[in-house]
Design a protein around this motif. Sequence first.
Motif, PDB file in Angstrom:
ATOM      1  N   VAL A   1      41.647  35.714  44.834  1.00  9.25           N
ATOM      2  CA  VAL A   1      41.392  34.808  44.625  1.00  9.25           C
ATOM      3  C   VAL A   1      40.165  35.294  43.733  1.00  9.25           C
ATOM      4  O   VAL A   1      39.756  34.928  43.032  1.00  9.25           O
ATOM      5  CB  VAL A   1      41.570  33.180  44.998  1.00  9.25           C
ATOM      6  CG1 VAL A   1      40.528  31.866  44.542  1.00  9.25           C
ATOM      7  CG2 VAL A   1      42.891  33.053  45.236  1.00  9.25           C
ATOM      8  N   SER A   2      38.920  35.607  45.379  1.00  9.54           N
ATOM      9  CA  SER A   2      37.907  35.925  44.855  1.00  9.54           C
ATOM     10  C   SER A   2      37.099  36.583  42.943  1.00  9.54           C
ATOM     11  O   SER A   2      36.446  36.633  42.986  1.00  9.54           O
ATOM     12  CB  SER A   2      37.328  36.489  45.447  1.00  9.54           C
ATOM     13  OG  SER A   2      37.217  37.606  45.848  1.00  9.54           O
ATOM     14  N   PHE A   3      38.002  37.529  43.095  1.00  7.75           N
ATOM     15  CA  PHE A   3      38.506  39.088  42.007  1.00  7.75           C
ATOM     16  C   PHE A   3      38.892  37.572  41.578  1.00  7.75           C
ATOM     17  O   PHE A   3      38.310  37.907  39.907  1.00  7.75           O
ATOM     18  CB  PHE A   3      39.296  39.812  42.022  1.00  7.75           C
ATOM     19  CG  PHE A   3      39.030  40.545  43.137  1.00  7.75           C
ATOM     20  CD1 PHE A   3      38.163  41.466  43.295  1.00  7.75           C
ATOM     21  CD2 PHE A   3      40.283  41.565  43.967  1.00  7.75           C
ATOM     22  CE1 PHE A   3      37.940  42.511  44.097  1.00  7.75           C
ATOM     23  CE2 PHE A   3      40.560  42.005  44.669  1.00  7.75           C
ATOM     24  CZ  PHE A   3      38.908  42.933  44.768  1.00  7.75           C
ATOM     25  N   GLY A   4      39.503  36.449  40.670  1.00  4.51           N
ATOM     26  CA  GLY A   4      39.437  35.597  39.988  1.00  4.51           C
ATOM     27  C   GLY A   4      38.647  34.852  39.652  1.00  4.51           C
ATOM     28  O   GLY A   4      37.950  34.382  38.363  1.00  4.51           O
TER      29      GLY A   4
ATOM     30  N   ALA B   1      35.696  34.747  35.975  1.00 10.03           N
ATOM     31  CA  ALA B   1      35.969  32.613  35.869  1.00 10.03           C
ATOM     32  C   ALA B   1      36.927  32.463  35.396  1.00 10.03           C
ATOM     33  O   ALA B   1      36.955  31.224  34.578  1.00 10.03           O
ATOM     34  CB  ALA B   1      34.482  33.055  34.471  1.00 10.03           C
ATOM     35  N   ALA B   2      38.100  32.770  36.226  1.00 11.16           N
ATOM     36  CA  ALA B   2      39.673  32.627  35.295  1.00 11.16           C
ATOM     37  C   ALA B   2      39.346  30.483  36.568  1.00 11.16           C
ATOM     38  O   ALA B   2      38.257  30.834  36.697  1.00 11.16           O
ATOM     39  CB  ALA B   2      40.599  32.922  36.187  1.00 11.16           C
ATOM     40  N   ALA B   3      39.764  29.988  35.399  1.00 12.58           N
ATOM     41  CA  ALA B   3      39.485  28.637  35.672  1.00 12.58           C
ATOM     42  C   ALA B   3      41.549  28.489  37.233  1.00 12.58           C
ATOM     43  O   ALA B   3      40.666  27.460  38.004  1.00 12.58           O
ATOM     44  CB  ALA B   3      40.165  27.689  34.552  1.00 12.58           C
TER      45      ALA B   3
ATOM     46  N   GLY C   1      32.474  24.782  34.740  1.00  9.00           N
ATOM     47  CA  GLY C   1      33.511  25.845  34.805  1.00  9.00           C
ATOM     48  C   GLY C   1      32.952  26.180  33.413  1.00  9.00           C
ATOM     49  O   GLY C   1      33.613  26.183  32.407  1.00  9.00           O
ATOM     50  N   GLU C   2      31.447  26.288  33.277  1.00  8.25           N
ATOM     51  CA  GLU C   2      31.767  26.395  31.828  1.00  8.25           C
ATOM     52  C   GLU C   2      30.303  27.755  31.803  1.00  8.25           C
ATOM     53  O   GLU C   2      29.609  27.589  32.830  1.00  8.25           O
ATOM     54  CB  GLU C   2      30.183  24.872  31.403  1.00  8.25           C
ATOM     55  CG  GLU C   2      31.525  23.427  31.204  1.00  8.25           C
ATOM     56  CD  GLU C   2      30.908  22.541  30.872  1.00  8.25           C
ATOM     57  OE1 GLU C   2      31.927  21.846  30.253  1.00  8.25           O
ATOM     58  OE2 GLU C   2      29.865  22.966  30.375  1.00  8.25           O
TER      59      GLU C   2
END
Length: 147
Positions: free
Chosen positions: A78-81, A85-87, A134-135
């Motif tokens: 998940v940290s790679f996501g 910057a994946a929501a 998330g912007e």
Amino acid sequence: MNATHTAPASSAKYAWAGGLRMFAAVMLFLAGLLGIFRGIMAIAEDEVFVTTRNYVFQFDLTGWGWVHLGLGIVAVLVSFGLFAAAAWARYTGIGIAALVIIANFLSLPYYPWWSVIVIVMSGFIIWALCVDRGEDVVGRPTDGRLP
């Protein structure tokens, strides 16, 4: 003249939030990596762990090792996501950090100081991911939503 004063403040606000996302990504990666190591130590039944009698949530040390190993692997993924910057990673990161808190609370008697450190670390991860909207720096959503 007013527009030039408001734009940097707005950009700084979003840059700060983006910095928190990177902070959360690094912390989640470290928490996951440490969870993997803790899981391996528990599965190998290392002498580092303390055994406590009469604990309500008493499980086999090997069982706790598998729990921490699994959560650690998912946290690293998940940290790679989060780095990308994946929501989905933001919401999943909050959930994984919450599960890490629960797992460390339940295994508190086996490795007390480390469990408390990881609980605090996970609390900061949740805080950072909840503050981040998330912007990107300009104020556009990073998950493909229209502004």
